[in-house]
Design an enzyme around this catalytic site. Structure first.
Site, short mmCIF file in Angstrom:
data_model
loop_
_atom_site.label_atom_id
_atom_site.label_comp_id
_atom_site.label_asym_id
_atom_site.label_seq_id
_atom_site.Cartn_x
_atom_site.Cartn_y
_atom_site.Cartn_z
N ASN A 1 -3.34 -4.66 -4.18
CA ASN A 1 -3.35 -3.69 -5.28
C ASN A 1 -4.25 -4.00 -6.48
O ASN A 1 -3.91 -3.66 -7.61
CB ASN A 1 -1.92 -3.47 -5.76
CG ASN A 1 -1.19 -2.51 -4.83
OD1 ASN A 1 -1.73 -1.49 -4.43
ND2 ASN A 1 0.03 -2.85 -4.45
N CYS B 1 -2.78 -1.27 3.62
CA CYS B 1 -2.67 -0.47 2.40
C CYS B 1 -3.40 -1.22 1.31
O CYS B 1 -3.41 -2.45 1.29
CB CYS B 1 -1.18 -0.33 2.05
SG CYS B 1 -0.88 0.63 0.55
N ASP C 1 -10.93 0.67 6.45
CA ASP C 1 -12.18 0.39 7.15
C ASP C 1 -11.89 -0.10 8.56
O ASP C 1 -10.76 -0.46 8.89
CB ASP C 1 -13.00 -0.64 6.36
CG ASP C 1 -12.23 -1.92 6.11
OD1 ASP C 1 -11.96 -2.64 7.09
OD2 ASP C 1 -11.88 -2.21 4.95
N GLU D 1 16.84 22.40 3.84
CA GLU D 1 15.67 21.52 3.92
C GLU D 1 15.87 20.47 5.01
O GLU D 1 14.94 20.14 5.75
CB GLU D 1 15.42 20.85 2.57
CG GLU D 1 14.82 21.80 1.54
CD GLU D 1 14.74 21.19 0.14
OE1 GLU D 1 13.77 21.51 -0.57
OE2 GLU D 1 15.65 20.43 -0.25
#
Ligand code: GLA
Length: 728
Positions: free
Chosen positions: A480, A526, A534, A614
């Protein structure tokens, strides 16, 4: 034979099902590129043009011939210092400080099967699926050797390239630039298609003419990056989805890279891809060698969709590895947007119960289960389970989840360290920092020096202590921040130019080790969403979280851009709650599912907040996804429209390899009153075939050339799925 060599003309010809690639070791010993394009017989050296080119220079070996200039002739691997003043693939600094390498042909080898690369990811192929060509060039003065590697996957229309630089001389040299592939074109006007972006908006497609300038895109962030993807396309001016010439270059690498495209003084086009020369220098002692990561080339004259499909097949069958190449991926629910850091063991068990009732296969416990991590300011590096938060051991929690009939997955960010962590307090020198300087912070975290084996070993041991004790089916491997303060305490001053490449090699070594230890565990890559999306990562993690933006309408563009080089089976995509957490937009639940189904499919919301209607809809969505799994994940993917097109219909299509089935998905990204009728032209069907669609019969030709009329959108962001089946 996919690879042939004519001893007389010294021409190498690489042939795939629909393409030909040709080069020549000419009379001077230089390796000239002759042709890459549609499959063709015959030798193409007649295309070479010789002229007295002012200020372009002539190599000494050409004698008094003023018409022989490397500045004008097409090169296979251009090197600085040879009189080619265009962008160069290679720069070697010699022991005397000069920057020059003059590689000439020595010998070559042709072998069955595909070469492999040590420590790097690569396209793998069975012995009968590929052939390898190795051409050895040498600088006569320094004895530096270049081993140019070509892998030819005939059926797939794929040619791979890599280079090994070997210091076969006596004096040390430094590799200052080493690209992996160069393509030179004698004629033609081309567009460069590239995929730029930012966090939460990755891989926007952009098409620009290659003109008389050098266009450079790449990354100096230590990862392949959100900002530019290491996959580009060079397309003819009239090339569209259906027709025309296009060349792809895809880097099998997850760190810094560089793509350079240039139209030269004689209107010739050069495009190169490989490692960037920034923050890079690789000293080679006598006998040492350096391997440049692989580039996958592909060509078609049948338009962009076909080129994408060639890459999709290559990635699915020859890049991804392990159990999940063939095994169906689980439909998962992730705790991140459901609870962020605010969860306990009971929250995860509740998610599991709800998941089971909805037909979801797996629960993923995202960030926040370790150390004392309740926000994103601490604990990275302290990979021990916060049993207080989970209300018991991880083993116990997984048992509780499994009892509900669902699998368990977990999030981790192994390459990072928080300054507020036991690991950092104990080993501050393990973070990437420059001595005497305060490091750049990002999300309040630093990057661990993964170029160091001792650091990797420690993290590996911490991780295995968690994973060995628990039945973890899935791991989300996150990353991150970008890497700054490039320096490694383990390397001497004159080797600091190796750090970022060694970092990536360290990452690969770790992922390889992890995959071997847990062969059944699915790993999803991630990096703040798709910041390291990639082909290098896909070798170890067959799917990657596509973006931190889960808004279905934004995802249309992100997934559209991603699809040019990467298959649907690699794109992590989830249905999230509305209003969407990133954009505040509300979209119909059906549309969110239609969009997520053009990916690995899963959910990222709190089911306890859903209505009964839902929930019923979600059960049906999962049923539908599973019913069409083969078609979606392994069928041929066609982009039918661009999401940004004026008519505001985003449409795409999956066609089974036998063309017996197709699924067409359409999203209206705008509702307009009294809208002119819209239609979409389908693709990839049997022209004469009769297809059944919603109780009517159509010929494939009618649907492809007349089109499928689209219903008028009645509510904003409405979507439709049309399933077509060939009548026997
Ligand atoms: C990144 C990921 C998210 C989530 C968070 C957790 O941003 O992309 O999906 O895992 O980290 O901190």
């Amino acid at each position: 034979m996919a690879i042939t060599f004519n001893e007389t003309t010294r021409i190498f010809t690489l042939t795939t099902a629909h393409t030909t690639y040709q080069m020549q070791a000419d009379a001077q010993g230089y390796l000239l590129h002759l042709y890459y394009g549609a499959r063709t017989a015959g030798e193409m050296d007649y295309l070479l043009n010789y002229g007295d080119r002012g200020f372009s220079g002539n190599p000494n070996s050409a004698g008094s011939d003023r018409t022989y200039s490397l500045d004008a002739l097409p090169q296979e691997y251009p090197s600085l210092g040879t009189g080619d003043f265009r962008n160069y693939a290679l720069n070697i600094e010699n022991a005397d400080g000069s920057q020059c390498c003059n590689p000439v042909y020595i010998t070559h080898e042709i072998a069955a099967g595909k070469y492999t690369l040590k420590g790097l990811p690569f396209v793998r192929a069975e012995e009968n699926e590929a052939e390898t060509l190795k051409i050895i060039l040498e600088d006569p003065v320094t004895k530096v050797e270049l081993h140019l590697l070509y892998g030819v996957l005939e059926k797939e229309d794929i040619i791979t390239r890599s280079v090994i630089i070997k210091n076969a001389g006596k004096a040390p040299v430094t590799v200052k630039k080493a690209q992996s592939a160069c393509l030179d074109f004698l004629h033609g006007d081309y567009d460069l298609i590239k995929f730029y972006g930012r966090h939460a908006m990755e891989r926007n497609m952009e098409r620009m003419p290659v003109s008389h300038e050098s266009t450079r895109i790449g990354s100096r962030r230590g990862t392949s990056s959100h900002q530019y993807n290491p996959g580009v396309i060079l397309a003819g001016k009239n090339t569209n989805e259906d027709s025309g010439s296009c060349y792809g270059m895809l880097f099998v690498y997850s760190g810094n890279f560089l793509v350079e495209a240039e139209k030269d003084q004689y209107d010739q086009t050069r495009i190169q891809m490989g490692l960037t020369d920034e923050l890079f220098a690789y000293p080679l002692e006598a006998g040492a060698e350096f391997t440049a990561p692989e580039v996958i080339l592909s060509y078609t004259n049948k338009g962009l969709s076909r080129l994408s499909q060639q890459y999709h097949h290559c990635i699915m069958n020859h890049i991804c590895q392990g159990k999940y190449v063939h095994a169906n991926r689980p439909v998962l629910i992730n705790s991140w947007e459901a609870a962020y850091f605010d969860f306990t063991g009971d929250t995860i068990v509740e998610l599991a119960k709800e998941a089971k009732a909805l037909g979801i296969d797996m629960v993923v416990m995202d960030d926040g289960w370790f150390g004392k991590r309740n926000d994103d300011n601490s604990s990275l590096g302290d990979w021990y389970v916060n049993e207080e938060k989970l209300g018991g051991t991880l083993t116990k929690l997984i048992e509780r989840v499994n009892v509900e009939g669902v699998k368990f997955g977990i999030w981790i960010e192994p390459e990072m360290v928080s300054e507020d962590s036991d690991l950092y307090r104990e080993h501050p020198d393990w973070a990437i920092t420059i001595p005497g300087r305060k490091p750049v912070r990002s999300r309040n975290q630093l990057v661990l020096d993964f170029s160091r084996k001792d650091v990797r070993d420690h993290i590996f041991q911490e991780m295995t202590q968690v994973l060995d004790k628990a039945d973890v089916d899935y791991l989300k491997w996150d990353f991150n921040r970008s890497i700054c303060d490039v320096y490694s305490a383990k390397l001497p001053a004159d080797r600091q130019g190796e750090v970022l490449h060694r970092y990536v090699l360290g990452l690969y070594e770790f992922l390889d080790r992890l995959g071997r230890r847990y062969p059944d565990m699915l790993i999803e890559g991630c990096s703040g969403g798709g910041g390291r999306f990639d082909a290098g990562m896909l070798h170890y993690t067959p799917q990657i979280w596509c973006s931190d933006d889960t808004d279905a309408i934004e995802r249309l563009e992100i997934q559209y851009g991603t699809s040019f080089c990467y298959p649907v089976s690699t794109m992590g995509a989830h249905v999230s709650a509305c209003p969407n957490h990133q954009t505040g937009r509300t979209t119909p639940l059906g549309t969110r599912a239609t969009v997520a189904m053009a990916g690995t499919f899963g959910y990222e919301l709190d089911p306890a907040k859903l209505t009964e209607e839902e929930k019923e809809e979600i059960r049906k969505q999962i049923g539908r996804f599973k019913e069409y799994y083969e078609l979606i994940q392994r069928g041929d993917y066609f982009r039918l429209t661009a999401p940004s097109e004026e008519r505001h219909y985003a449409a795409w299509e999956f066609v089974s390899p036998d063309q017996k089935e197709a699924l067409v998905s359409v999203v209206a990204s705008k509702v307009r009153t009294n809208d002119p009728p819209a239609r979409v032209l389908l693709r990839g069907l049997k022209e004469e075939g009769i297809y059944l669609l919603e109780g009517r019969e159509y010929t494939g030709g009618a649907l492809m050339y007349g089109g499928l009329p689209l219903p008028e959108a009645k509510v904003e962001y409405q979507s439709w799925e049309f399933y077509l089946k060939l009548k026997n």
